[in-house]
Design an enzyme around this catalytic site. Structure first.
Site, short mmCIF file in Angstrom:
data_model
loop_
_atom_site.label_atom_id
_atom_site.label_comp_id
_atom_site.label_asym_id
_atom_site.label_seq_id
_atom_site.Cartn_x
_atom_site.Cartn_y
_atom_site.Cartn_z
N LYS A 199 105.95 -62.54 -80.63
CA LYS A 199 104.56 -62.84 -80.96
C LYS A 199 103.93 -61.63 -81.62
O LYS A 199 104.27 -60.49 -81.31
CB LYS A 199 103.77 -63.21 -79.69
CG LYS A 199 102.26 -63.35 -79.92
CD LYS A 199 101.50 -63.47 -78.61
CE LYS A 199 99.99 -63.46 -78.86
NZ LYS A 199 99.20 -63.59 -77.62
N GLU A 235 87.36 -61.45 -71.90
CA GLU A 235 88.64 -61.13 -71.28
C GLU A 235 88.64 -59.83 -70.49
O GLU A 235 88.38 -58.75 -71.04
CB GLU A 235 89.75 -61.09 -72.33
CG GLU A 235 91.14 -60.99 -71.74
CD GLU A 235 92.24 -61.31 -72.74
OE1 GLU A 235 93.41 -61.13 -72.39
OE2 GLU A 235 91.92 -61.73 -73.87
N GLU A 278 90.74 -70.84 -86.43
CA GLU A 278 90.43 -70.21 -85.15
C GLU A 278 89.64 -68.92 -85.35
O GLU A 278 88.72 -68.63 -84.58
CB GLU A 278 91.72 -69.93 -84.37
CG GLU A 278 91.47 -69.35 -82.99
CD GLU A 278 92.73 -69.17 -82.17
OE1 GLU A 278 92.80 -68.18 -81.40
OE2 GLU A 278 93.65 -70.01 -82.28
N GLU A 301 102.64 -68.79 -75.98
CA GLU A 301 101.85 -67.59 -76.27
C GLU A 301 101.20 -67.06 -75.00
O GLU A 301 101.21 -65.85 -74.73
CB GLU A 301 100.78 -67.94 -77.31
CG GLU A 301 99.88 -66.79 -77.68
CD GLU A 301 98.74 -67.20 -78.60
OE1 GLU A 301 97.84 -66.37 -78.80
OE2 GLU A 301 98.74 -68.34 -79.09
#
Length: 437
Positions: free
Chosen positions: A195, A245, A424, A289
């Site tokens: 990734k 986050e 996104e 992911e």
């Protein structure tokens, strides 16, 4: 150093806005939740700041009074332990007494350049005055006599016209950026990495003043469960955002993290919200992911812990976006590693960089085409007990008088659709664009 409880709770955004208007350096980390800790920092007593070969400790006049060599995040943890022991006894109230507030760049080993020239790669500041709100109580800590006068700063009476309209342009052509995403996905399929996260940068110019305080206030109102932050740069710029986050929180012998990876838009109704959430939960790409990020966090915390537990992934909803999130809890071995040591072990997570870390960073350097600066770094605080909290610096912008540079990234996987990844980033940019006017 003196700490006392305030009989009134000032609005922390108003406090740092007035201080900034008065020429003071300010930092703000705020989370308006019942059990959360928020800190407003005004002025400077000491700075732990990135320097060649390590981290320097500077006094209020900028004189270097100590230095710790080595990788900058672990070096800062060691330097903080020395400094806090020399300042005052540890406080029994979280977030009070000696406290350091600030953050660091995505690449703490590199000095930011260009538009980020006002920000060092790492800055943790012991302020002249800290105002901490924790569990319904508010405390002030003054580094020296007279610093409490900073509580009385007010806004000037005359203010310039605020921006009403924005002209937004992509720093890199969106077609070229989606081509970079396709290249990255192709190289992931060839086995270079599992990734990689690639970011975009847009510039928004207003027809009036873009006030950092106004932006922080708007973000707080729009994203009440996020970490609102504001950090002033040495060149007059300001770094502001609302991050969903948590990188790490340390409270006594327990640590918490909540990695997020995998995203989808909010719906126009509750039924559509639920449908989109199920779509996210069923997405093989998003689950793969997310698994990379959550498993990394669990393994990174194990060397510091007796027990590490991770809940099943869940969908968390914010004003305009939904994410897959996993709550990770660790019971730390004694003596418990402090918040900076844990942040050093976790940063950067695969949620903002990719995996494996070295291969992902090589792809970022080659394909992304921008200096991230503090975007996808971290912002937070640490107190004299080693407790603290760091959020990943997301949904953010670098602000100047009449504009901003905004940043948003996506996790690219081998089967990523470049058009969907572009959409996104547009969704994530909305968080800041709505707050700028």
């Amino acid at each position: 150093m003196r700490t006392w409880e305030l009989d009134r709770t000032p609005d922390l955004v108003d406090l740092v806005s007035a201080a900034r208007d008065a020429g003071q350096e300010v930092l703000l980390i705020e989370r308006p939740m019942p059990d959360a800790v928020s800190v407003a920092a005004i002025g400077r007593a000491y700075d732990m700041v990135a320097a060649p070969g390590g981290v320097a400790l500077e006094d209020a006049d900028g004189k270097v009074v100590d230095f710790e060599p080595g990788d900058r995040l672990p070096a800062t943890a060691r330097l903080w332990r020395r400094l806090r022991e020399s300042m005052a006894p540890a406080s029994g109230q979280v977030g009070t007494g000696p406290i350091a507030v600030g953050g660091f760049a995505y690449r703490p080993d590199r000095d930011p350049s260009g538009p980020w020239s006002g920000f060092p790669a790492l800055l943790l500041r012991v302020p002249a005055l800290a105002v901490t709100r924790a569990r319904g109580r508010t405390f002030a800590t003054a580094a020296w006599a007279g610093a409490e006068e900073l509580l009385e700063l007010t806004h000037p009476g005359v203010r310039a016209q605020a921006a009403r309209r924005l002209d937004v342009t992509s720093v890199r052509n969106p077609v070229a950026w989606t081509a970079a995403v396709e290249t990255a996905a192709k190289r992931l399929r060839a086995g270079e990495a599992a990734k990689v996260v690639l970011a975009r940068e847009v510039v928004a110019r207003g027809d009036g003043v873009v006030s950092a305080g106004m932006v922080a206030r708007s973000l707080r109102a729009a994203y009440p469960s996020c970490f609102t932050y504001l950090v002033t740069g040495a060149d007059g710029t300001a770094f502001a955002g609302a991050s969903p986050e948590l990188l790490v929180r340390r409270s006594g012998n327990r640590a918490y993290s909540q990695p997020m990876a995998g995203s989808v838009a909010r719906g126009a109704s509750e039924a559509e919200d639920d449908r989109l959430a199920r779509q996210l939960e069923d997405s093989a790409k998003d689950n793969a992911e997310h698994r990379l990020a959550s498993e990394f966090v669990v393994e990174a915390l194990r060397p510091f812990s007796r027990v590490v537990e991770a809940r099943a992934p869940e969908v968390v909803r914010f004003t305009n976006i939904q994410h897959l999130a996993t709550t990770v809890t660790a019971e730390l071995t004694k003596p418990a590693a402090d918040a900076l040591d844990l942040a050093a072990a976790l940063h950067p997570t695969p949620a903002v960089g990719g995996w494996p870390r070295k291969a992902a960073d090589a792809l970022i350097d080659e394909l992304e085409g921008l200096d991230r600066g503090w975007y996808a770094g971290a912002v937070g605080w640490i107190d004299s007990n080693g407790d603290g909290e760091f959020a990943i610096a997301l949904r953010c912008g670098l602000l100047w008088e009449d504009g901003a540079r905004l940043y948003a990234g996506v996790g690219v996987m081998p089967d990523s659709d470049p058009a969907r990844e572009l959409d996104e980033t547009e969704l994530k940019f909305k968080a800041l664009l709505m707050a700028l006017t």
